[in-house]
Design a protein around this motif. Structure first.
Motif, PDB file in Angstrom:
ATOM      1  N   ARG A   1      47.630  47.295  38.638  1.00  0.00           N
ATOM      2  CA  ARG A   1      46.192  47.364  38.949  1.00  0.00           C
ATOM      3  C   ARG A   1      45.645  45.942  39.136  1.00  0.00           C
ATOM      4  O   ARG A   1      45.771  45.089  38.276  1.00  0.00           O
ATOM      5  N   LEU A   2      45.022  45.701  40.275  1.00  0.00           N
ATOM      6  CA  LEU A   2      44.465  44.384  40.599  1.00  0.00           C
ATOM      7  C   LEU A   2      42.962  44.344  40.383  1.00  0.00           C
ATOM      8  O   LEU A   2      42.451  43.476  39.684  1.00  0.00           O
ATOM      9  N   LEU A   3      42.246  45.259  41.011  1.00  0.00           N
ATOM     10  CA  LEU A   3      40.796  45.349  40.873  1.00  0.00           C
ATOM     11  C   LEU A   3      40.419  46.817  40.740  1.00  0.00           C
ATOM     12  O   LEU A   3      41.121  47.694  41.259  1.00  0.00           O
ATOM     13  N   SER A   4      39.302  47.051  40.073  1.00  0.00           N
ATOM     14  CA  SER A   4      38.868  48.421  39.831  1.00  0.00           C
ATOM     15  C   SER A   4      37.541  48.698  40.522  1.00  0.00           C
ATOM     16  O   SER A   4      36.791  47.773  40.855  1.00  0.00           O
ATOM     17  N   GLU A   5      37.268  49.954  40.724  1.00  0.00           N
ATOM     18  CA  GLU A   5      35.990  50.365  41.298  1.00  0.00           C
ATOM     19  C   GLU A   5      34.839  49.802  40.461  1.00  0.00           C
ATOM     20  O   GLU A   5      34.857  49.859  39.233  1.00  0.00           O
ATOM     21  N   GLY A   6      33.864  49.213  41.146  1.00  0.00           N
ATOM     22  CA  GLY A   6      32.729  48.599  40.462  1.00  0.00           C
ATOM     23  C   GLY A   6      32.846  47.107  40.307  1.00  0.00           C
ATOM     24  O   GLY A   6      31.841  46.433  40.053  1.00  0.00           O
ATOM     25  N   ASP A   7      34.052  46.552  40.465  1.00  0.00           N
ATOM     26  CA  ASP A   7      34.207  45.099  40.414  1.00  0.00           C
ATOM     27  C   ASP A   7      33.572  44.465  41.650  1.00  0.00           C
ATOM     28  O   ASP A   7      33.567  45.057  42.734  1.00  0.00           O
ATOM     29  N   VAL A   8      33.068  43.259  41.481  1.00  0.00           N
ATOM     30  CA  VAL A   8      32.537  42.493  42.613  1.00  0.00           C
ATOM     31  C   VAL A   8      33.652  41.590  43.133  1.00  0.00           C
ATOM     32  O   VAL A   8      34.279  40.856  42.364  1.00  0.00           O
ATOM     33  N   LEU A   9      33.906  41.647  44.421  1.00  0.00           N
ATOM     34  CA  LEU A   9      35.015  40.903  45.015  1.00  0.00           C
ATOM     35  C   LEU A   9      34.616  39.450  45.208  1.00  0.00           C
ATOM     36  O   LEU A   9      33.792  39.127  46.060  1.00  0.00           O
ATOM     37  N   ASP A  10      35.198  38.551  44.408  1.00  0.00           N
ATOM     38  CA  ASP A  10      34.903  37.130  44.535  1.00  0.00           C
ATOM     39  C   ASP A  10      36.059  36.419  45.228  1.00  0.00           C
ATOM     40  O   ASP A  10      37.023  37.053  45.688  1.00  0.00           O
ATOM     41  N   ASP A  11      35.980  35.081  45.308  1.00  0.00           N
ATOM     42  CA  ASP A  11      36.990  34.332  46.043  1.00  0.00           C
ATOM     43  C   ASP A  11      38.367  34.437  45.387  1.00  0.00           C
ATOM     44  O   ASP A  11      39.392  34.553  46.069  1.00  0.00           O
ATOM     45  N   ARG A  12      38.402  34.428  44.039  1.00  0.00           N
ATOM     46  CA  ARG A  12      39.694  34.564  43.374  1.00  0.00           C
ATOM     47  C   ARG A  12      40.288  35.948  43.590  1.00  0.00           C
ATOM     48  O   ARG A  12      41.500  36.096  43.779  1.00  0.00           O
ATOM     49  N   GLY A  13      39.419  36.955  43.577  1.00  0.00           N
ATOM     50  CA  GLY A  13      39.898  38.310  43.838  1.00  0.00           C
ATOM     51  C   GLY A  13      40.472  38.452  45.232  1.00  0.00           C
ATOM     52  O   GLY A  13      41.471  39.153  45.442  1.00  0.00           O
ATOM     53  N   ILE A  14      39.837  37.778  46.206  1.00  0.00           N
ATOM     54  CA  ILE A  14      40.353  37.825  47.578  1.00  0.00           C
ATOM     55  C   ILE A  14      41.748  37.219  47.627  1.00  0.00           C
ATOM     56  O   ILE A  14      42.659  37.753  48.268  1.00  0.00           O
ATOM     57  N   GLY A  15      41.935  36.081  46.939  1.00  0.00           N
ATOM     58  CA  GLY A  15      43.259  35.468  46.907  1.00  0.00           C
ATOM     59  C   GLY A  15      44.285  36.382  46.265  1.00  0.00           C
ATOM     60  O   GLY A  15      45.426  36.507  46.744  1.00  0.00           O
ATOM     61  N   LEU A  16      43.898  37.048  45.170  1.00  0.00           N
ATOM     62  CA  LEU A  16      44.805  37.958  44.483  1.00  0.00           C
ATOM     63  C   LEU A  16      45.205  39.114  45.386  1.00  0.00           C
ATOM     64  O   LEU A  16      46.387  39.471  45.484  1.00  0.00           O
ATOM     65  N   LEU A  17      44.218  39.714  46.067  1.00  0.00           N
ATOM     66  CA  LEU A  17      44.521  40.844  46.941  1.00  0.00           C
ATOM     67  C   LEU A  17      45.410  40.420  48.104  1.00  0.00           C
ATOM     68  O   LEU A  17      46.352  41.130  48.468  1.00  0.00           O
ATOM     69  N   ALA A  18      45.097  39.265  48.707  1.00  0.00           N
ATOM     70  CA  ALA A  18      45.904  38.798  49.830  1.00  0.00           C
ATOM     71  C   ALA A  18      47.350  38.555  49.388  1.00  0.00           C
ATOM     72  O   ALA A  18      48.300  38.892  50.110  1.00  0.00           O
TER      73      ALA A  18
END
Length: 433
Positions: free
Chosen positions: A176-193
């Motif tokens: 699990r990387l991010l959950s529903e309700g989380d706000v997608l920030d720059d670090r999250g974008i890097g993690l998803l990519a």
């Protein structure tokens, strides 16, 4: 809802009248207090009940920055995707390094690194970061062997997994990387990519149209004529809406003629998730907008137990019932009302926490309020170590007072006096403070 009735006809035959539709209206509003005022909490809850979060849709990662996730995201790959060497040496099978009696095995044959699968008794030369061939379970450091006639004579041995950065060591498939309700920030974008995700389901940024009207308002500029007022409120509110996360459009009417206001509002409904109306402080300008809102939709006008910002008007406008908020004309009242009501609506459309989260600060001086009303004073918060201190900002020029404040001091309905040194609640206007 349609309703039916019957009446006696002249010929004695009962007939059903044509259905009559009730006029649309807003849900029953909250009750007023003994002073004829609606509490701030009741008013905000009422407005939020009339607004639903925007529908989500798929966006690319960069488009989705700072928006609310509407799905759980799991990794689609292992990170790293392949096992790699941590050091220079030889990719080997650890089981090949000892014989049946537990002694060091005979020399291993050196094979090409791009071999499809490492053969039994083989070794492939690797550098740090090289992908290990299939079948390799360890890396033998270069110092653990010597090369003779294309073979590696063993000096030391290693165990399975030694000197290897294993596939999925950092992130395993399905994590699990991010959950529903989380706000997608720059670090999250890097993690998803990094995990092979290129699109996500998010709620879009609310489109907020700020409509400015007023007969004597003019665009900011070096020359303001006698009787004119520079249109500051709409710029301030538009910037505040952008800071709250909205995509903002600003439209100026510079008139209080009903036809002009009506045209300006209706023209914007096609691209608006929320309309915010601002004026320049004249009562007739405010009333002109309220009258037009009443023509265009369902309107709730009420006095709220709040200072400043007592007079509040909200409506659902046009066929699509677009929410519209009419802010008071005074700059301080408009700004305070924005943070009390407009910002929560913007955040509600985004599907995130709506209200300001109050924090505690120590009052630098005494303050007074009126029991029964929520008082929002302009304040300046400073930090001394880990302790917040707040000083009330008071300037003769309203916009200078707002510019000097970084917080709103919240004195609730039960407060009358706050002494210096006592704790008060504040809304931080700059969230990183």
């Amino acid at each position: 809802m349609a309703w039916f009735t019957r009446k006696k006809q002249d010929d004695g035959v009962a007939a059903v009248e044509a259905p009559v539709e009730e006029e649309p209206r807003l849900p029953e509003p909250p009750q007023l207090d003994a002073s004829g005022l609606r509490s701030v909490a009741d008013h905000l809850a009422y407005l939020q009940s009339l607004v639903e979060p925007l529908r989500p849709f798929g966006m690319s990662l960069l488009e989705a920055w700072d928006q609310v996730m509407c799905e759980d995201i799991d990794s689609m790959i292992n990170v790293p995707p392949n096992s790699t060497a941590k050091i220079a040496g030889y990719a080997v099978r650890a089981a090949d390094l000892v014989d049946d009696e537990g002694h060091l095995a005979p020399p291993l044959e050196i094979v090409d690194l791009d071999v499809e699968r490492l053969p039994v008794g083989g070794a492939a030369t690797v550098a740090p970061g090289d992908v290990l061939p299939r079948g390799a379970t360890a890396v033998l450091p270069a110092t653990f062997g010597t090369v003779e006639d294309g073979r590696v004579r063993l000096i030391e041995r290693v165990s399975d997994g030694e000197y290897v950065r294993a596939a999925g060591e950092h992130l395993r498939f399905g994590t699990r990387l991010l959950s529903e309700g989380d706000v997608l920030d720059d670090r999250g974008i890097g993690l998803l990519a990094s995990a092979g995700i290129d699109k996500v389901m998010v709620r879009p940024r609310p489109r907020v149209v700020v409509v400015s009207s007023g007969e004597h308002l003019v665009e900011p500029g070096p020359s303001v004529q006698h009787g004119e007022v520079s249109d500051a409120n709409s710029y301030m509110v538009a910037a505040a809406a952008k800071a709250a996360g909205a995509t903002v459009f600003r439209v100026a009417v510079h008139s209080n003629e009903p036809d002009a206001i009506r045209e300006a509002i209706t023209d914007q409904l096609i691209r608006a998730d929320l309309v915010i109306s601002t004026t320049g402080g004249r009562r007739e300008d405010y009333e002109a907008v309220v009258d037009v809102m009443s023509e265009l939709g369902l309107v709730d006008s009420v006095n709220v137990a709040m200072s400043p910002g007592r007079t509040q008007t909200f409506g659902l406008i046009g066929e699509d019932r677009v929410p519209m908020l009419m802010l008071p004309g005074n700059p301080v009242s408009a700004y305070v009302s924005f943070h009390a009501f407009a910002r929560p609506l913007i955040r509600a459309l985004m599907g995130v926490r709506a209200e300001h989260r109050p924090v505690r600060a120590i009052a630098a001086q005494g303050m007074r309020s009126h029991r029964g009303q929520l008082h929002l004073l302009r304040g300046r918060v400073t930090m001394e170590g880990s302790i917040r201190h707040v000083t009330q900002v008071s300037e003769p020029y309203a916009l200078a007072e707002l510019a000097g404040a970084n917080a709103l001091i919240v004195l609730d309905e039960h407060s009358e006096v706050v002494n210096a040194g006592e704790a008060v609640k504040v809304w931080l206007l700059d969230e990183d403070e």
